[in-house]
Design a protein around this motif. Structure first.
Motif, PDB file in Angstrom:
ATOM      1  N   GLU A  98      -4.714  -1.891  -2.814  1.00  0.00           N
ATOM      2  CA  GLU A  98      -4.274  -3.267  -3.073  1.00  0.00           C
ATOM      3  C   GLU A  98      -3.075  -3.292  -4.024  1.00  0.00           C
ATOM      4  OE1 GLU A  98      -5.976  -7.599  -4.636  1.00  0.00           O
ATOM      5  OE2 GLU A  98      -7.371  -5.941  -4.241  1.00  0.00           O
ATOM      6  N   GLU A  99      -3.121  -2.475  -5.065  1.00  0.00           N
ATOM      7  CA  GLU A  99      -2.003  -2.401  -6.008  1.00  0.00           C
ATOM      8  C   GLU A  99      -0.729  -1.937  -5.293  1.00  0.00           C
ATOM      9  OE1 GLU A  99      -0.975  -0.385 -10.344  1.00  0.00           O
ATOM     10  OE2 GLU A  99      -2.347   0.631  -8.974  1.00  0.00           O
ATOM     11  N   MET A 100      -0.859  -0.946  -4.399  1.00  0.00           N
ATOM     12  CA  MET A 100       0.300  -0.460  -3.656  1.00  0.00           C
ATOM     13  C   MET A 100       0.874  -1.546  -2.756  1.00  0.00           C
ATOM     14  SD  MET A 100       0.530   2.470  -0.671  1.00  0.00           S
ATOM     15  CE  MET A 100       0.026   1.262   0.587  1.00  0.00           C
TER      16      MET A 100
ATOM     17  N   GLU B 199       0.642  -4.818  -3.000  1.00  0.00           N
ATOM     18  CA  GLU B 199       1.280  -5.884  -3.789  1.00  0.00           C
ATOM     19  C   GLU B 199       2.610  -5.407  -4.373  1.00  0.00           C
ATOM     20  OE1 GLU B 199       0.394  -8.851  -3.744  1.00  0.00           O
ATOM     21  OE2 GLU B 199      -1.713  -8.830  -3.131  1.00  0.00           O
ATOM     22  N   ALA B 200       2.672  -4.146  -4.796  1.00  0.00           N
ATOM     23  CA  ALA B 200       3.920  -3.603  -5.344  1.00  0.00           C
ATOM     24  C   ALA B 200       4.997  -3.529  -4.269  1.00  0.00           C
ATOM     25  CB  ALA B 200       3.668  -2.222  -5.948  1.00  0.00           C
TER      26      ALA B 200
ATOM     27  N   LYS C 153       0.382  -6.737   4.210  1.00  0.00           N
ATOM     28  CA  LYS C 153      -0.609  -7.731   3.788  1.00  0.00           C
ATOM     29  C   LYS C 153      -0.862  -8.745   4.904  1.00  0.00           C
ATOM     30  CE  LYS C 153      -1.827 -10.742  -0.082  1.00  0.00           C
ATOM     31  NZ  LYS C 153      -1.410 -11.258  -1.413  1.00  0.00           N
TER      32      LYS C 153
ATOM     33  N   TYR D 129       3.252   7.399  -3.435  1.00  0.00           N
ATOM     34  CA  TYR D 129       1.826   7.118  -3.339  1.00  0.00           C
ATOM     35  C   TYR D 129       1.161   8.170  -2.450  1.00  0.00           C
ATOM     36  CZ  TYR D 129       3.359   2.438  -4.850  1.00  0.00           C
ATOM     37  OH  TYR D 129       3.931   1.384  -5.530  1.00  0.00           O
TER      38      TYR D 129
ATOM     39  N   ASP E 252      -5.065   3.216  -5.284  1.00  0.00           N
ATOM     40  CA  ASP E 252      -5.395   1.792  -5.364  1.00  0.00           C
ATOM     41  C   ASP E 252      -4.558   1.087  -4.295  1.00  0.00           C
ATOM     42  OD1 ASP E 252      -5.534  -0.964  -5.973  1.00  0.00           O
ATOM     43  OD2 ASP E 252      -5.884  -0.554  -8.096  1.00  0.00           O
TER      44      ASP E 252
END
Length: 274
Positions: A42-44, A46-47, A265, A33, A40
């Motif tokens: 948020e996508e990172m 969550e992944a 998070k 990343y 993104d």
């Protein structure tokens, strides 16, 4: 004049001031990343929650810094704490290369001893001094002095990524996230992480943050709250600060990629004027 930071300062724009960012990278066995405007976050995040393998970060190299310098005559460069990254050393190398190539130009490299919202406070101070017509030398001197009156506090639900990268002990990281435990700490005077409290639940952790702010000498100045997918917690903290300090200058924003990787998070990072 131009302000250049690495991406641990998150995404900052200020009217009337040129700002550029040298991106860090977050690396896993599955994906890399790049912490730039296209990420993104948020996508990172969550992944990474679903990912169980190894992960690490990579700082900008000297060429990345040189690209960010562009073609300016006066550059102030601020990096994440040198205790946690090689970004500062890479920026110093870039400074030497740049000034050797252009003897009439000046680069000032500053180790923030911090990250995220405390860096944002420093950048805001530089912009204020610049827009008020101060010389390059005076700006460097005054914002360096100002940095002694700022601080960083953090609240973390998880310290898995910090532990995996050797930033905190495995033992300390196990406490966070178990039975709703949040870790509260601060950036130390030498730029590493100092754990101060372990609180069960977010409300108690936010109360601990307020207590720590007052112990550091906070009396109603600027506060910058960066949150990693925890707008509710950030807003609650803001409201509690305003209960005691009605005229406080408080801004809430979302963490960028690097700060989200370490805050994870639910995390909060708080930059404040002591």
């Amino acid at each position: 004049m131009k302000i250049v930071t690495d991406s641990s300062a998150d995404r900052i724009t200020l009217n009337g001031v040129s700002i550029a960012t040298a991106p860090l990278k977050i690396i896993t066995d599955e994906k890399e990343y790049l912490d730039d405007i296209n990420l993104d976050v948020e996508e990172m995040v969550e992944a990474l929650l679903k990912y169980s393998g190894k992960s690490s970060t990579s700082c900008p190299n000297p060429e990345d810094w040189l690209n960010s310098f562009g073609d300016e005559k006066e550059i102030i460069c601020i990096t994440i704490t040198a205790e946690l990254s090689g970004s500062y050393n890479a920026a110093c190398i870039a400074k030497d290369i740049y000034e050797e190539k252009y003897p009439d130009r000046k680069v000032f490299v500053f180790n923030s001893l911090s990250t995220g919202p405390e860096m944002k406070l420093l950048i805001e101070k530089i912009a204020e001094l610049y827009l008020n017509g101060n010389s390059f030398e005076d700006i460097c001197k005054e914002f360096s002095e100002y940095s002694k009156s700022t601080a960083l506090i953090f609240m973390l639900e998880s310290m898995r990524n910090l532990a995996n990268n050797g930033r905190v002990s495995k033992l300390a990281s196990k406490a966070a996230g178990i039975l709703g435990i949040r870790a509260v700490g601060k950036a130390s005077n030498k730029g590493d992480l100092e754990l101060l409290d372990k609180c069960r639940g977010q409300d108690k952790a936010i109360s601990s943050i307020i207590k720590t702010m007052k112990e550091l000498g906070y009396s109603g100045g600027k506060v910058r709250i960066a949150n990693c997918l925890n707008q509710i917690g950030a807003q609650k903290l803001k409201e509690l600060i305003l209960t005691d300090f009605k005229n406080a200058d408080i801004e809430i924003y979302s963490c960028g990629g690097l700060c989200s990787f370490y805050a994870e998070k639910g995390g909060l990072l708080i930059g404040l004027e002591k």
